[in-house]
Every structure is written in structure tokens, then in C-alpha cells.
Scaffold this active site. Structure first.
Site, mmCIF file in Angstrom:
data_model
loop_
_atom_site.group_PDB
_atom_site.id
_atom_site.type_symbol
_atom_site.label_atom_id
_atom_site.label_comp_id
_atom_site.label_asym_id
_atom_site.label_seq_id
_atom_site.Cartn_x
_atom_site.Cartn_y
_atom_site.Cartn_z
ATOM 1 N N ASP A 36 0.930 -1.228 -0.093
ATOM 2 C CA ASP A 36 0.192 -0.125 0.020
ATOM 3 C C ASP A 36 0.838 1.203 -0.013
ATOM 4 O OD1 ASP A 36 -2.405 1.706 0.035
ATOM 5 O OD2 ASP A 36 -3.413 -0.011 1.325
ATOM 6 N N ASP A 63 3.342 2.360 -4.856
ATOM 7 C CA ASP A 63 2.226 3.051 -5.539
ATOM 8 C C ASP A 63 1.966 2.195 -7.068
ATOM 9 O OD1 ASP A 63 1.009 4.972 -7.222
ATOM 10 O OD2 ASP A 63 2.075 6.562 -6.503
ATOM 11 N N VAL A 64 0.869 1.897 -7.197
ATOM 12 C CA VAL A 64 0.809 0.737 -8.427
ATOM 13 C C VAL A 64 0.861 1.769 -9.703
ATOM 14 C CG1 VAL A 64 -0.700 -0.718 -7.273
ATOM 15 C CG2 VAL A 64 -1.902 1.149 -8.166
ATOM 16 N N TYR A 155 -14.786 5.642 -13.571
ATOM 17 C CA TYR A 155 -14.665 4.396 -12.767
ATOM 18 C C TYR A 155 -15.143 3.180 -13.459
ATOM 19 C CZ TYR A 155 -14.978 1.541 -8.555
ATOM 20 O OH TYR A 155 -15.008 0.637 -7.597
ATOM 21 N N LYS A 159 -13.228 -0.048 -14.393
ATOM 22 C CA LYS A 159 -13.571 -1.336 -13.934
ATOM 23 C C LYS A 159 -14.173 -2.453 -14.941
ATOM 24 C CE LYS A 159 -12.655 -0.899 -9.711
ATOM 25 N NZ LYS A 159 -11.481 -1.659 -8.771
#
Length: 250
Positions: A36, A63-64, A155, A159
Site C-alpha cells: 500500500d 504506488d501502483v 470508474y 472497472k
């Protein structure tokens, strides 16, 4: 112990669904990396959980949106634990805004974390798991990966991309001993939702035929199933855990 001695990475693991999943994996005998942001409180969570689970939980800041950090997460996990047997690709953010008012920067931020970040983590996981000849990746999608909702253009785009990317990765990985699935949570009872006024909260509850919001541990249980050998013939699935939200309206 369904995950005895398995090595598991949970992104976004410092709170909410991620933390519940970390706890369930520890209960089932896994060694778990909470991945995280540096300021997420993940180190404190790992220290606390280590006291209950014989030092089997570690924290690594990641950090992705940063490929180098993601790749280092997997290299460090292999160096420390010897393998990466399961990954919950769970890091993500929300955000609501009418499409005609949505600025480029915010749109791209949501896409970079919720879709590109999932890809970066999945790619790094596949590279490790292909060398092992085994592994399970579970991507956190959403009911809004299959269902539109006002104010969520970025979003839902992200997704929806996660759902279909999961299918493609599953096809690519199947002959290499790796399974890839997704979970589609409904609205989950978290501190973020608790901040809503009661009328809005009641409205969200009413969208779920089962008559309540979901609990973080219910998503964690779904992850545990998909990550474990109990789901050995399951790949390319998008498991909806949504209290009937997407089933239709009565």
C-alpha cells in the site's frame, strides 16, 4: 489451512477489503505482504498482525502507478518469501463526477490507478508465476464493471476494463499453470460509506435485494476461495459478491 505456507500479496492491503483479505489469509496459514502507499498505515497494521500470526505479515510501500515500485514489490517478495503464490490486485480509488464536467487530470488519475495499476501488478505477477509454473491472480473489479451508474464514467470505464482484461489474461495464463479471476463487490460497509447521511445510505441499501450492505470479510472470503486450490478449475471468472445488486429489480 487452505493457504498454509503460501506467499500472498494484497495491494491496497492496509484498510477495508484489502485488510480483511490480509487477515483471512493469515488465519489460513499464509505469509502475507501488505502492499500500500507509504502513508497508508500499512506498517502499523503489519506490526499489529505480526503479534497475532508469528511474524508472517510484512509491509511494503508501493504506488501502483509506478512500474518500478510494482516490479520491486515482486522481486523483494520472491527474495524474502521464495515465491508469489497468490495476488489480490485490490488497490483502487473511487470518484464521482458528471462526464461533461470531468477534467482530463481526474479521469486519467482514476484510469491509471484502477485499470493501468491493475495491469502493472498483474504483469509483474504473471512474470513471477510463469517461472514458478503456478499461481493465482484475483483482480478487484466491481458491480460497476458490468453496470452503469450516473457520475462514474471514469470508474466504470476502468472497472469494465478490469473485467475484460481478466478474461484475456486468464486465457493467456491457463496453459502456464496460472489462474486469473476477478471479484465484483457490491457496496461494502466501510467507514467511507458510514460518513454518508442516512437517507443516501438507505438508498444504497435498497439497491441490494438481500437487504443490507456487504461486509469486507465477505469479499475476503471470495478472494480466499479464488486464490486457493479449491478454485482449481475456475479461471476467467468475474465473481459478483453483491447481495443481488446486478440480478435485477423486484
Amino acid at each position: 489451512m487452505r493457504m498454509q505456507d503460501k506467499s500472498v500479496i494484497v495491494t491496497g492491503g492496509a484498510s477495508g477489503i484489502g485488510l480483511a483479505s490480509v487477515e483471512r489469509c493469515l488465519q489460513e496459514g499464509a505469509n502475507v505482504v501488505i502492499a500500500d502507499l507509504e502513508n497508508s498505515g500499512g506498517q502499523a497494521r503489519a506490526t499489529e498482525l505480526n503479534g497475532k500470526h508469528q511474524g508472517r505479515c510484512v509491509f511494503q510501500a508501493v504506488d501502483v502507478t509506478d512500474t518500478a515500485q510494482v516490479d520491486r514489490l515482486f522481486a523483494d517478495t520472491v527474495a524474502e518469501l521464495g515465491s508469489v503464490d497468490a495476488v489480490f490486485n485490490n488497490a483502487g480509488i473511487g470518484g464521482t463526477c458528471a462526464a461533461d464536467e470531468l477534467e482530463d487530470d481526474e479521469y486519467l488519475r482514476i484510469i491509471d490507478i484502477n485499470l493501468n495499476g491493475v495491469f502493472r501488478v498483474a504483469r509483474a505477477a504473471l512474470q513471477v508465476m510463469y517461472r514458478q509454473g503456478s499461481g493465482s491472480i484475483v483482480n478487484c473489479a466491481s458491480i460497476l464493471g458490468v453496470f452503469g451508474q450516473t457520475g462514474t464514467a471514469a470508474y466504470t470505464a476502468a472497472k469494465g476494463g478490469v473485467v475484460n482484461m481478466t478474461r484475456t489474461l486468464a486465457i493467456e495464463a491457463a496453459k502456464k499453470g496460472v489462474r486469473v479471476n476477478a471479484i465484483g463487490p457490491g457496496y461494502i460497509d466501510t467507514p467511507l460509506l458510514a460518513a454518508l447521511d442516512q437517507e443516501l445510505l438507505d438508498g444504497l441499501i435498497s439497491l441490494h435485494p438481500i437487504g443490507r450492505l456487504g461486509r469486507a470479510e465477505e469479499i475476503a472470503n471470495a478472494f480466499l476461495f479464488l486464490a486457493s486450490d479449491e478454485a482449481s478449475f475456475v479461471t476467467g471468472a468475474h465473481l459478483l459478491v453483491d447481495g443481488g445488486f446486478t440480478a435485477g429489480k423486484s
